[in-house]
Design a protein around this motif. Structure first.
Motif, PDB file in Angstrom:
ATOM      1  N   GLN A  48       0.820  -1.213   0.000  1.00  0.00           N
ATOM      2  CA  GLN A  48       0.000   0.000   0.000  1.00  0.00           C
ATOM      3  C   GLN A  48       0.853   1.262   0.000  1.00  0.00           C
ATOM      4  N   LEU A  49       0.487   2.204  -0.856  1.00  0.00           N
ATOM      5  CA  LEU A  49       1.224   3.464  -0.952  1.00  0.00           C
ATOM      6  C   LEU A  49       0.735   4.420   0.141  1.00  0.00           C
ATOM      7  N   PRO A  50       1.675   4.947   0.990  1.00  0.00           N
ATOM      8  CA  PRO A  50       1.242   5.874   2.039  1.00  0.00           C
ATOM      9  C   PRO A  50       0.996   7.272   1.468  1.00  0.00           C
ATOM     10  N   ILE A  51      -0.167   7.818   1.737  1.00  0.00           N
ATOM     11  CA  ILE A  51      -0.561   9.082   1.125  1.00  0.00           C
ATOM     12  C   ILE A  51      -1.242   9.959   2.185  1.00  0.00           C
ATOM     13  N   ALA A  52      -0.934  11.265   2.138  1.00  0.00           N
ATOM     14  CA  ALA A  52      -1.624  12.226   3.011  1.00  0.00           C
ATOM     15  C   ALA A  52      -2.645  12.972   2.167  1.00  0.00           C
ATOM     16  N   LEU A  53      -3.903  12.902   2.582  1.00  0.00           N
ATOM     17  CA  LEU A  53      -4.987  13.568   1.852  1.00  0.00           C
ATOM     18  C   LEU A  53      -5.617  14.573   2.806  1.00  0.00           C
ATOM     19  N   LEU A  54      -5.472  15.858   2.485  1.00  0.00           N
ATOM     20  CA  LEU A  54      -5.985  16.892   3.391  1.00  0.00           C
ATOM     21  C   LEU A  54      -7.450  17.190   3.086  1.00  0.00           C
ATOM     22  N   ARG A  55      -8.141  17.694   4.108  1.00  0.00           N
ATOM     23  CA  ARG A  55      -9.505  18.174   3.862  1.00  0.00           C
ATOM     24  C   ARG A  55      -9.442  19.338   2.887  1.00  0.00           C
ATOM     25  N   PHE A  56     -10.352  19.347   1.904  1.00  0.00           N
ATOM     26  CA  PHE A  56     -10.346  20.431   0.919  1.00  0.00           C
ATOM     27  C   PHE A  56     -10.889  21.706   1.571  1.00  0.00           C
ATOM     28  N   ARG A  57     -10.219  22.835   1.297  1.00  0.00           N
ATOM     29  CA  ARG A  57     -10.680  24.106   1.850  1.00  0.00           C
ATOM     30  C   ARG A  57     -12.127  24.374   1.413  1.00  0.00           C
ATOM     31  N   ASP A  58     -12.960  24.778   2.340  1.00  0.00           N
ATOM     32  CA  ASP A  58     -14.363  25.161   2.123  1.00  0.00           C
ATOM     33  C   ASP A  58     -15.269  23.984   1.734  1.00  0.00           C
ATOM     34  N   GLU A  59     -14.758  22.769   1.779  1.00  0.00           N
ATOM     35  CA  GLU A  59     -15.633  21.654   1.378  1.00  0.00           C
ATOM     36  C   GLU A  59     -16.774  21.448   2.373  1.00  0.00           C
TER      37      GLU A  59
ATOM     38  N   ARG B 250       7.625  13.616   5.389  1.00  0.00           N
ATOM     39  CA  ARG B 250       8.521  12.456   5.268  1.00  0.00           C
ATOM     40  C   ARG B 250       8.672  11.754   6.608  1.00  0.00           C
ATOM     41  N   SER B 251       8.750  12.542   7.674  1.00  0.00           N
ATOM     42  CA  SER B 251       8.937  11.923   8.986  1.00  0.00           C
ATOM     43  C   SER B 251       7.691  11.116   9.373  1.00  0.00           C
ATOM     44  N   ARG B 252       6.554  11.460   8.796  1.00  0.00           N
ATOM     45  CA  ARG B 252       5.324  10.708   9.070  1.00  0.00           C
ATOM     46  C   ARG B 252       5.144   9.533   8.101  1.00  0.00           C
ATOM     47  N   GLY B 253       6.072   9.422   7.169  1.00  0.00           N
ATOM     48  CA  GLY B 253       6.051   8.271   6.266  1.00  0.00           C
ATOM     49  C   GLY B 253       5.181   8.436   5.036  1.00  0.00           C
ATOM     50  N   ALA B 254       4.755   9.677   4.733  1.00  0.00           N
ATOM     51  CA  ALA B 254       3.914   9.881   3.550  1.00  0.00           C
ATOM     52  C   ALA B 254       4.765   9.976   2.292  1.00  0.00           C
ATOM     53  N   ASP B 255       4.356   9.297   1.235  1.00  0.00           N
ATOM     54  CA  ASP B 255       5.056   9.387  -0.046  1.00  0.00           C
ATOM     55  C   ASP B 255       4.417  10.421  -0.966  1.00  0.00           C
ATOM     56  N   ALA B 256       3.147  10.733  -0.722  1.00  0.00           N
ATOM     57  CA  ALA B 256       2.445  11.674  -1.596  1.00  0.00           C
ATOM     58  C   ALA B 256       1.518  12.533  -0.745  1.00  0.00           C
ATOM     59  N   LEU B 257       1.228  13.741  -1.264  1.00  0.00           N
ATOM     60  CA  LEU B 257       0.322  14.664  -0.582  1.00  0.00           C
ATOM     61  C   LEU B 257      -0.702  15.173  -1.582  1.00  0.00           C
ATOM     62  N   VAL B 258      -1.971  15.234  -1.150  1.00  0.00           N
ATOM     63  CA  VAL B 258      -3.028  15.802  -1.982  1.00  0.00           C
ATOM     64  C   VAL B 258      -3.750  16.865  -1.162  1.00  0.00           C
ATOM     65  N   ALA B 259      -3.921  18.068  -1.750  1.00  0.00           N
ATOM     66  CA  ALA B 259      -4.702  19.115  -1.110  1.00  0.00           C
ATOM     67  C   ALA B 259      -5.552  19.783  -2.169  1.00  0.00           C
ATOM     68  N   GLY B 260      -6.586  20.523  -1.730  1.00  0.00           N
ATOM     69  CA  GLY B 260      -7.457  21.153  -2.719  1.00  0.00           C
ATOM     70  C   GLY B 260      -8.476  22.055  -2.069  1.00  0.00           C
ATOM     71  N   SER B 261      -9.457  22.474  -2.884  1.00  0.00           N
ATOM     72  CA  SER B 261     -10.473  23.396  -2.392  1.00  0.00           C
ATOM     73  C   SER B 261     -11.755  23.210  -3.187  1.00  0.00           C
ATOM     74  N   ALA B 262     -12.865  23.660  -2.593  1.00  0.00           N
ATOM     75  CA  ALA B 262     -14.166  23.650  -3.274  1.00  0.00           C
ATOM     76  C   ALA B 262     -14.803  25.009  -3.026  1.00  0.00           C
ATOM     77  N   THR B 263     -14.710  25.886  -4.029  1.00  0.00           N
ATOM     78  CA  THR B 263     -15.144  27.274  -3.854  1.00  0.00           C
ATOM     79  C   THR B 263     -16.442  27.513  -4.610  1.00  0.00           C
ATOM     80  N   LYS B 264     -17.441  28.081  -3.893  1.00  0.00           N
ATOM     81  CA  LYS B 264     -18.711  28.343  -4.559  1.00  0.00           C
ATOM     82  C   LYS B 264     -18.571  29.542  -5.493  1.00  0.00           C
ATOM     83  N   LEU B 265     -19.044  29.393  -6.731  1.00  0.00           N
ATOM     84  CA  LEU B 265     -18.986  30.477  -7.710  1.00  0.00           C
ATOM     85  C   LEU B 265     -20.296  31.262  -7.674  1.00  0.00           C
TER      86      LEU B 265
END
Lengths: 425, 183
Positions: free
Chosen positions: A37-48, A90-105
């Motif tokens: 399994q690939l270790p990945i950090a997925l953040l909560r999307f801003r304003d989601e 890296r110290s937490r062992g994550a190989d990838a990071l994903v972040a994002g946002s959901a903005t109302k237009l």
């Protein structure tokens, strides 16, 4: 070792209450894939949180269901424009990071953005922006999951695809279409009479199926977005088992109009039926090979039901399955190399098997005993099938090696006849 | 409406119930509570009919129960049962086939569907084909007795319409069948 996770609860605190009607719900059962399994950090999307549908829980659920990822917690709170703290990740062992946002237009749509970083290299791997109406927020999340899956594994994802299946409950049969994660289900057809054998058109816009609403089996085709439907085979006797050719121009069906159950080819509007098999036996459950050159089907011409193939241009049938005395319900992987089917083992065990067509090696992919209707995901990585669990009919998905399974349940209803839709929504 | 022998039978038994009820009514004292008898499972229905008859017979309303009609339509004289994995119309159902053939031969306008069924073991589409084979076996038996091919349509419900919901041999045996239905 088996891990069982209550999937949606783990994914984002979406409360599941029994009061929600017929809510579909996948549970994930993973065995023996921890090391890969690939270790990945997925953040909560801003304003989601202020959008009607949060994005990151859907992405996380999709990726976790594949069995190929595990998630690393981090206190980091950035969106796609932020700067990741690589050393901490890296110290937490994550190989990838994903972040994002959901903005109302201003027009009511949402601008959904994400970015992927390679934590090991400390490199920006790019992202995407899409403006979608509120009803397509789940679809946007599935598309992001597909993009991430493809970037990180090299294979196309199937999270934005759909599945069709039939539920039975309260004396009604309902043909439903849901996201590949079982969520967002919508009703295509509801009837007091049985509905079986749904089949997606290759463009994903139509479903062929068998309905008994006229007190006999008739093949219908329905446009899923408009609900417009037409009979494509309603001949004397039974009409069943529709299958689309890869170019969408031809349907193979089982008709009994000339006596016995035999395969016929039709134009997609139902015109010009021409007999495809000539046997004194039962020939049914046709399915086209991905290159459109062959039809695989079930026949008991040899004394027991076995899977055969025959060139679309005609000629004789060639037997494909040899072991076992009851092999039915063929499905062919998108690369044409693997046959999935149901085999009866012993008196009353029915199990989904795969057969490597080049080597002839077969393998059980299920550990249940009442399996039906296998269907491949369009990337060929998963099989969805129906089975029984504790007296209820449920759906399962499995990876081809059988190691990662998910179970789809609905409250108070039997669920059956699954078929995985194509790419391209 | 096409009358079948079973619906005539139904009518006859309804008349019988009415006659019994009327007979009952004559001995009931109008100023006392109606006597209650519990002879069998049908006692309740008879008691109701008796009560109606005891009141104003002209206000009787005849209930048409389509469930009952459908049951009559597939009464014992219209069902052929099959052995496991078999499509042979057994000798014990020769009478069923002959009775229905006689009716179809007597009335060339009459049309029937033969609906084939299987138990729920195995695949839905393969079972649909097996049910079709059973229906066609009964259809063939009828045409051998002179019934015109155009009078009979063999269709199948496969495992979709079980007569019994159980998962044992007794239930499976009830589900492996072909039913004749008027069209």
């Amino acid at each position: 070792m088996w891990q069982r996770r209550h999937w949606l609860a783990a994914a984002g605190g979406l409360a599941l209450t029994p009061a929600l009607p017929a809510l579909a719900q996948f549970r994930v059962e993973i065995s023996g894939v921890g090391a890969t399994q690939l270790p990945i950090a997925l953040l909560r999307f801003r304003d989601e949180a202020s959008a009607p549908q949060a994005i990151s829980p859907v992405i996380r659920a999709d990726l976790e269901r594949s069995g190929l990822f595990r998630f690393v917690d981090t206190p980091l709170q950035i969106d796609e424009t932020g700067l990741p703290m690589y050393a901490d990740l890296r110290s937490r062992g994550a190989d990838a990071l994903v972040a994002g946002s959901a903005t109302k237009l201003v027009d009511g749509r949402f601008d959904v953005r994400y970015k992927l970083w390679d934590v090991v290299k400390g490199a920006d791997q790019g992202g995407q922006s899409m403006a979608v109406p509120p009803a397509d927020l789940r679809l946007a999340a599935h598309r992001i999951a597909d993009a991430l899956y493809e970037k990180l594994t090299g294979e196309k994802g199937v999270f934005a695809t759909r599945i069709a299946y039939v539920t039975k409950g309260g004396g009604r049969y309902t043909l439903r279409i849901a996201d590949a994660d079982g969520e967002g289900g919508q009703v295509a057809l509801t009837s007091p009479d049985p509905i079986i054998s749904p089949a997606w058109s290759p463009d994903g816009k139509e479903l062929a199926y068998v309905s008994f609403e006229t007190r006999k089996a008739v093949v219908w085709v329905q446009d899923t977005s408009t609900g417009a439907r037409r009979q494509v085979a309603n001949y004397k006797g039974s009409n069943s088992a529709p299958a689309w050719s890869p170019d969408g121009r031809t349907l193979a069906v089982t008709l009994s109009m000339e006596g016995g159950s035999q395969l016929f080819l039709l134009n997609r509007d139902g015109s010009q039926p021409r007999r495809f098999t000539q046997s004194q036996a039962i020939d049914t459950e046709p399915v086209f090979s991905p290159d459109g050159k062959f039809v695989y089907f079930v026949s008991d011409r040899g004394g027991s039901p076995q899977i055969y193939k025959q060139a679309v241009t005609g000629g004789g049938a060639e037997r494909v399955t040899f072991s076992g005395s009851y092999n039915i319900s063929p499905a062919i992987s998108p690369d044409g190399r693997t046959l999935a089917f149901v085999q009866r083992q012993g008196g009353s065990t029915f199990r989904v098997m795969t057969l490597d067509l080049a080597s002839g090696n077969s393998q059980a992919v299920s550990d249940t005993s009442d399996d039906e209707s296998p269907s491949f995901s369009p990337n060929g990585r998963f099989i969805i099938y129906a089975t029984r669990s504790q007296g209820r009919e449920v759906l399962m998905t499995t990876t081809l090696d059988g190691k990662v399974k998910t179970r789809l349940l609905t409250s108070g209803q039997d669920i059956r006849e699954p078929v995985w839709g194509p790419f391209g929504r | 409406m096409i009358k079948t022998s079973s619906s005539r039978l139904g009518l006859a038994s309804a008349l019988l119930v009415a006659l019994l009820a009327a007979g009952c009514a004559s001995s009931v004292k109008l100023d006392g509570p109606a006597p209650v008898e519990n002879r069998d499972a049908n006692a309740g229905a008879n008691a109701n009919a008796g009560a109606n008859a005891a009141g104003n017979a002209q206000s009787n309303v005849a209930t048409v129960d389509l469930t009952a009609k459908s049951a009559a339509n597939s009464g014992a004289d219209r069902i052929v049962y099959f052995d496991f994995d078999s499509f042979v119309v057994k000798d014990e159902y020769r009478g069923v086939v002959e009775t229905n053939a006689k009716q179809l031969n007597a009335n060339r306008q009459k049309r029937v569907s033969v609906e084939g069924h299987t138990d729920d073991r195995g695949g839905r589409e393969y079972n649909l084909a097996l049910g079709q084979k059973r229906a066609e076996a009964v259809q063939k038996s009828l045409t051998l007795l002179g019934v015109q091919a155009s009078q009979v349509e063999a269709v199948s419900f496969g495992e979709e319409r079980p007569a019994s919901a159980g998962a044992d041999e007794a239930a499976w045996a009830k589900n492996r069948r072909a039913e004749l239905k008027d069209r």
